[in-house]
Each structure stands twice: as structure tokens, then as C-alpha cells.
Design a protein around this motif. Structure first.
Motif, short mmCIF file in Angstrom:
data_model
loop_
_atom_site.label_atom_id
_atom_site.label_comp_id
_atom_site.label_asym_id
_atom_site.label_seq_id
_atom_site.Cartn_x
_atom_site.Cartn_y
_atom_site.Cartn_z
N TYR A 1 -39.59 -29.21 31.70
CA TYR A 1 -40.91 -29.56 32.22
C TYR A 1 -41.89 -29.31 31.08
N PHE B 1 -41.05 -34.85 31.99
CA PHE B 1 -40.00 -34.09 32.67
C PHE B 1 -38.70 -34.85 32.53
N GLU C 1 -38.61 -30.15 39.84
CA GLU C 1 -40.02 -30.34 39.52
C GLU C 1 -40.88 -29.39 40.37
#
Length: 312
Positions: free
Chosen positions: A251, A155, A122
Motif C-alpha cells: 500500500y 496498491f 486494502e
């Protein structure tokens, strides 16, 4: 043939920063893919994730896959299979909420390793989005904000294994497609190849490299950049030998994120460059789910038609 773009992220910190940024920009414009080394994710964590992923496949998924192959008679096919992929997969969701604790058959150390890996990915995704903003002349944070929606980005991770295939000329590991979402970060097997992208009408291998992360751009970045950056068709070729591991993390925009070309990109466009559509991300995903293995252009046209109807 040009070399597949490999970006050493350590070079962003010194006198080679400009050349490295230019390499990223060229890859986004002309390849839709690039490969990262020295990306900041520990090799020890990557080795642990790989070991546990392969163990989990052998222990929990390999037999199920063999039973599926037998039930469909896939080892005996004599014509091309076009409605099925030679892959064994499961999905993990990280944001806006995690489902890792609900996935059955995962050992606790595997759950914890995947949680830790997701946190690192992330951070890397958001770092990359800001590098793209810099190259595009957008304000820092623009792409993250564009993806945010009301609850933050989506995500998640698709964990795949591509076992040895007796008919690799008739069954694809994964059929050709572009990715619907934002930016994709792939940790792939460094020994068994198979991933290919389409460039200038030719299928090009994405080279397996130890401890690298492969990046590719999804349809939403093509829309936001109004076509300056491209999502690219890619596929996985099944192999007769070796089991290929693939851990792809997506993402993506939040479900209710409003996606449209960035005003700064429209200011730079020439007359012959059409304006991309505006839409809510979830509406695009509903369309994509039935058209994943088709060209992206009709999807964009369909969203533009919906936009036109909405403004009538």
C-alpha cells in the motif's frame, strides 16, 4: 533475544487496547516489522488463496523456473551470486486500477479470490495507518491523505514462490533491501521459513504462523515520521527443502503524492535528529529502482540534494 512482536488485533477492542497500541508503537520504532493475528480476514479466504497460489505455481510457473535455472547454470555455481534472486514471481495491480483481468494463465476462481483478498487487505492497510496516526499523535486519516496524490494510492501484490535451492549458501531467495513504499502486508507460508530482518546487526527470523499477516514499514513512513518509525533491511534465505509461498501487498503513495515529514513530527524532533527530505513519490521510485539492494540512507541524501537544487 527479544521475542518477535505479535499483535492480537482483537485486543484493540477491550481493556488491553492501550498495551496493544504500545506494542504496535514499539514494533514500529524498534523492529520495522510485526505480525498480526485475529486481523479480520477470514481464514477460509486465506486458505483458498494459498491453495490456488500453490496450484498456479505448479501448473504455470514451476517448469519456467526450472528452465531459467538450467539456462543460467545456477545448480552448478560455486561462488556467491549477487545479481539474481532464487524466486519465481508475478505482480498484480489493484489501485488506482486493476490489471488482474489481463494477467495470463490465471484461472477465473484464482482471479476472483485475489480480488476479494485485495479488498480485505486494502481495508486492513487503511485501518493500520489510522492506528499509526493515533500512536504518532497525527489526525485520523493523515497518512491515508498523505499517500493519496491525485488518483489515490498505489496498491499491488507481488506473488512469489521460493523453490528448493541446491546452493542456499550461494544464492539468496531475495537479496537484502528495505521497501520503498508505505505499508506492506505479507501472507507467507506457515511451514517453510526464510524471511529475516536485520535488528541490532543480527539477522532474525520472521516466524511463520498460520493465518497471520506480517506487517512491515516502507521508506515513506520513515520519511513522514521523520525517522521515529523505521523501514528495516530484510531478506529471504533460500531453503534446500520445501517451496515457500509469499504474497506481499504494497500500500504505497500515489505516483504524484508529495511526501514530507509531518509538521507534528518536526515539532517533536530534537536538534540532533536531522530533517528528512521532501519529494514526489515517483521521483523516489525512479531512484530506488536502481538502488534497491543498497542502504536507504544514500537514497534519502540524494533526495535531499535534489530538494536543495530545486530551491536554489
Amino acid at each position: 533475544m527479544e521475542n518477535f512482536p505479535v499483535v492480537n488485533m482483537e485486543q484493540l477492542n477491550g481493556e488491553e487496547r492501550q498495551a496493544t497500541m504500545e506494542k504496535i508503537n514499539d514494533a514500529c520504532e524498534n523492529w520495522g516489522f510485526f505480525e498480526l493475528v485475529n486481523h479480520g480476514i477470514s481464514h477460509e479466504l486465506m486458505d483458498k488463496v494459498e491453495k490456488l497460489t500453490k496450484e498456479h505455481y505448479r501448473k504455470c510457473m514451476e517448469q519456467r523456473f526450472k528452465e531459467m535455472v538450467a539456462s543460467k547454470g545456477l545448480e552448478a555455481v560455486n561462488s556467491e551470486i549477487e545479481d539474481l534472486d532464487w524466486e519465481s514471481t508475478f505482480f498484480l495491480r489493484h489501485l488506482p486500477f486493476s490489471n488482474i483481468s489481463q494477467i495470463p494463465d490465471l484461472d477465473e476462481d484464482y482471479r476472483e479470490a485475489m480480488k476479494e483478498f485485495a479488498v480485505e487487505l486494502e481495508k486492513l492497510a487503511e485501518q493500520l495507518l489510522d492506528l499509526l496516526c493515533e500512536n504518532l499523535g497525527l489526525d485520523k486519516g493523515y497518512l491515508k491523505k498523505a499517500f493519496y496524490g491525485s488518483e489515490g494510492p498505489n496498491f499491488g501484490t507481488k506473488v512469489s514462490n521460493y523453490p528448493p535451492c541446491p546452493k542456499p549458501d550461494l544464492i539468496k531467495g531475495l537479496r537484502a533491501h528495505t521497501d520503498a513504499g508505505g505499508i506492506i502486508l505479507l501472507f507467507q507460508d506457515d511451514k517453510v521459513s526464510g524471511l529475516q530482518l536485520l535488528k541490532d546487526g543480527q539477522w532474525i527470523d520472521v516466524p511463520p504462523m498460520h493465518h497471520s499477516i506480517v506487517i512491515n514499514l516502507g521508506d515513506q513512513l520513515e520519511v513522514i515520521t521523520n525517522g521515529k518509525y523505521k523501514s528495516v533491511m530484510h531478506r529471504v534465505i533460500a531453503q534446500p527443502d520445501g517451496n515457500r509461498m509469499s504474497i506481499a501487498s504494497f500500500y504505497n503513495p500515489g505516483d504524484d503524492a508529495f511526501i514530507s515529514p509531518a509538521p507534528a513530527m518536526l515539532e517533536k524532533q530534537t536538534e540532533e535528529c536531522p530533517t528528512y527530505p521532501k519529494f514526489v513519490f515517483d521521483d523516489y521510485m525512479k531512484l530506488y529502482s536502481g538502488l534497491k539492494f543498497q542502504a536507504k540512507e544514500p537514497r534519502f541524501e540524494a533526495m535531499k540534494a535534489m530538494e536543495s537544487i530545486a530551491t536554489v
